[in-house]
Motif scaffolding. Structure first.
Motif, PDB file in Angstrom:
ATOM      1  N   MET A   1      10.224 -10.107  -0.434  1.00 16.40           N
ATOM      2  CA  MET A   1      10.199  -8.816   0.220  1.00 16.40           C
ATOM      3  C   MET A   1       9.269  -8.917   1.440  1.00 16.40           C
ATOM      4  SD  MET A   1       9.016  -5.084  -1.409  1.00 16.40           S
ATOM      5  CE  MET A   1       9.291  -5.673  -3.024  1.00 16.40           C
ATOM      6  N   THR A   2       9.733  -8.427   2.564  1.00 16.18           N
ATOM      7  CA  THR A   2       8.921  -8.469   3.780  1.00 16.18           C
ATOM      8  C   THR A   2       7.858  -7.372   3.722  1.00 16.18           C
ATOM      9  OG1 THR A   2      10.271  -6.914   5.043  1.00 16.18           O
ATOM     10  CG2 THR A   2      10.922  -9.258   5.120  1.00 16.18           C
ATOM     11  N   GLU A   3       6.893  -7.473   4.604  1.00 11.91           N
ATOM     12  CA  GLU A   3       5.840  -6.466   4.675  1.00 11.91           C
ATOM     13  C   GLU A   3       6.436  -5.092   4.984  1.00 11.91           C
ATOM     14  OE1 GLU A   3       2.694  -6.188   7.978  1.00 11.91           O
ATOM     15  OE2 GLU A   3       1.655  -7.202   6.323  1.00 11.91           O
ATOM     16  N   LYS A   4       7.384  -5.055   5.901  1.00  7.70           N
ATOM     17  CA  LYS A   4       8.019  -3.787   6.284  1.00  7.70           C
ATOM     18  C   LYS A   4       8.762  -3.171   5.100  1.00  7.70           C
ATOM     19  CE  LYS A   4      10.330  -1.799  10.253  1.00  7.70           C
ATOM     20  NZ  LYS A   4      10.879  -2.061  11.575  1.00  7.70           N
ATOM     21  N   GLU A   5       9.461  -3.990   4.334  1.00  5.23           N
ATOM     22  CA  GLU A   5      10.168  -3.498   3.149  1.00  5.23           C
ATOM     23  C   GLU A   5       9.181  -2.975   2.106  1.00  5.23           C
ATOM     24  OE1 GLU A   5      14.089  -6.437   3.154  1.00  5.23           O
ATOM     25  OE2 GLU A   5      12.237  -7.107   2.185  1.00  5.23           O
ATOM     26  N   LEU A   6       8.077  -3.691   1.947  1.00  6.57           N
ATOM     27  CA  LEU A   6       7.034  -3.277   1.003  1.00  6.57           C
ATOM     28  C   LEU A   6       6.464  -1.921   1.409  1.00  6.57           C
ATOM     29  CD1 LEU A   6       5.294  -4.096  -1.457  1.00  6.57           C
ATOM     30  CD2 LEU A   6       3.726  -5.172   0.145  1.00  6.57           C
ATOM     31  N   ILE A   7       6.190  -1.749   2.680  1.00  2.00           N
ATOM     32  CA  ILE A   7       5.646  -0.481   3.182  1.00  2.00           C
ATOM     33  C   ILE A   7       6.642   0.652   2.932  1.00  2.00           C
ATOM     34  CG2 ILE A   7       4.953   0.775   5.263  1.00  2.00           C
ATOM     35  CD1 ILE A   7       3.896  -1.997   6.316  1.00  2.00           C
TER      36      ILE A   7
END
Length: 175
Positions: A1-7
């Motif tokens: 999971m990318t940082e943007k997806e996590l956010i």
């Protein structure tokens, strides 16, 4: 999971994403909390409060600049706000500036001992020292965050450094 997806998942309230965010960033943010706290228990409380604020305000992150930088800023502001509520920061009367850039000149002190000495500083000195020396805030930013004047920020920094130097010299004489 990318940082943007996590956010984005954290914004939606996903507990799994919040736990992942915590696991990734808690060690760095705990270090910040330790610097601003009197002891480990207080640092843990500050970390908890910081993450509660982060989860509440994560929707305000605009993907500009470093996400970790945003987390650090939220953490510092959460801790400072907690101290402002707990005990009003008392202003020191202005003392003459004794050389703002007076440094700690003892290179043989361990980081753990220096952290202990910083944690023992009175709150107004500890906060100013950490914000200026450790986190790179300007005196203007410190004065705005703590509700003091820039001169008071400079005075508090100078006094914090003098106290730390005295402790270091005393330790050196004992050893």
């Amino acid at each position: 999971m990318t940082e943007k997806e996590l956010i984005k998942k954290c914004i939606k309230g996903s507990r799994v994403a919040q736990e992942a965010l915590y696991r990734i960033h808690a060690p760095v943010l705990y270090g910040i909390c330790l610097k601003y706290s009197r002891n480990k228990t207080e640092a843990e409380d500050n970390l908890h409060d910081s993450f509660m604020t982060i989860y509440e305000k994560i929707h305000q992150y605009k993907y500009k600049g470093s996400f970790e930088g945003w987390l650090k800023r939220v953490t510092i502001n959460t801790v400072l706000q907690k101290y402002r509520k707990k005990e009003p920061l008392k202003l020191l009367s202005e003392i003459p500036d004794q050389g703002e850039e007076m440094g700690l000149e003892e290179p043989e002190i361990s980081l753990a001992l220096l952290l202990k000495y910083v944690q023992e500083l009175p709150q107004k000195y500890r906060l100013t020292f950490n914000m200026y020396v450790m986190d790179g805030f300007s005196h203007k930013e410190i004065s705005e965050a703590l509700g003091t004047s820039e001169g008071t920020s400079k005075s508090n920094l100078s006094r914090a450094r003098m106290i730390l130097q005295e402790k270091i010299l005393k330790k050196k004489q004992i050893a």
